[in-house]
Design a protein around this motif. Structure first.
Motif: not given
Length: 327
Positions: A169-170, A164-165, A173, A107, A319, A315-316, A103, A324
């Motif tokens: 959270h993931i 966050v992240g 989302e 971030l 987010l 993950y990128t 992740v 994010v």
């Protein structure tokens, strides 16, 4: 102490007392010439730290040198990861990290290392399913009922995350995209505060590991709705999977992996991998108690790094779609 920490600590103690005859045997080939440093980029007592300490005795016994656990915390795991990325690639310094490793690029704008090219894989050690749970006062007992409630009240229900992240959270989302629903994300400093928020009614939903949720579910202070993985789990046999509930794209699981610096010799990687796999076999019954399971196919360097690259890309994308941006 949360349930997962208590059980892992008990399991770690039991492992340290295991008789020598039950310990992993030394693999052939490369052998370390001094103790191996296992860098854990999180505080002592957390699940990654406790897993590493459970494995330290059997892995060290297999390799003929102690595996010494060092906690190097900070920057969401980046400080410990950077230390290993820049260590000599001789097999004597390794990293034990979780999915936060993949992740990090989403971030942090200027990471001092690349999560893929600066590392060599030893093994993806365990996978941990998550469970979507709600406060018992939420009038939903199934995923269909919860999604209908969210769609009828867009943005009025809070999802408590671990930051966050983080995994919650993931997963949240992914749920938001897969089900096309809206909820407010409330970011806490870890899974324990998120669980407390649900129990206290400060938030209505969360998606924690089974181990972090189980004592609340058994106490009736959380209601489990659905698992985020493909198969039901024996600790929650009556909770359906997301696919069974009609939302197969709602899939997420946390993982923990062992990595070495890039350019570590293949013989050292193979010996380390064999030692970790032997250690996992020894402690697997105890891992089941905290819903963390090894899985075959992730014990070669190429397979580990290909997996981490895919996870990093996934993950990128998740987010970025959530707005994010790296800072």
């Amino acid at each position: 102490m949360p349930l997962d920490r208590r059980r892992l600590l008990a399991a770690a103690t039991t492992t340290l007392l295991a008789p020598a005859a039950a310990r992993a045997q030394a693999p052939a080939g490369w052998r370390p010439s001094r103790p191996i440093r296992a860098i854990v980029p999180f505080a002592a007592g957390g699940p990654t730290d406790l897993l590493t300490r459970m494995l330290a005795e059997p892995v060290g016994a297999a390799l003929g040198q102690p595996l010494v656990v060092e906690n190097r915390t900070g920057a969401g795991g980046a400080i410990g990861a950077e230390l290993v990325a820049k260590a000599p690639p001789d097999g004597h310094t390794i990293l034990v990290h979780d999915s936060a490793h993949a992740v990090a690029p989403a971030l942090v704008a200027r990471l001092p290392f690349d999560p893929v090219t600066d590392f060599s894989g030893i093994g993806v050690l365990v996978f941990a399913p998550l469970v979507l749970s709600v406060n018992p006062r939420v009038p939903a007992r199934s995923l269909d009922e919860l999604l209908a409630l969210l769609r009828a009240n867009p943005g009025r229900f809070n999802m408590a995350t671990s930051g966050v992240g983080g995994p919650v959270h993931i997963a949240a989302e992914i749920l938001r995209t897969a089900a096309n629903v809206q909820m407010e994300m409330v970011h806490y400093r870890g899974g324990a505060p998120a669980a407390t928020a649900i129990v206290g009614g400060e938030a209505q939903m969360t998606i924690l590991s089974i181990a972090a949720s189980l004592e609340f579910i058994r106490a009736g202070t959380m209601r489990p709705i659905v698992l985020t993985v493909r198969e039901r789990h024996p600790l929650l046999p009556d909770v359906p999977t997301s696919a069974e509930a009609g939302l197969p794209n709602f899939f997420y699981e946390n993982w923990r992996a062992a990595l070495a610096p890039a350019a570590t010799p293949p013989a050292a990687l193979a010996a380390l991998s064999a030692a970790f796999q032997a250690g996992l076999r020894q402690i697997e019954p105890r891992l089941r108690e905290v819903a963390e399971q090894p899985r075959p196919g992730f014990d070669t360097s190429a397979a580990v790094m290909a997996f981490i690259r895919r996870e990093m890309e996934n993950y990128t994308a998740v987010l970025r779609a959530a707005g994010v941006r790296p800072e």
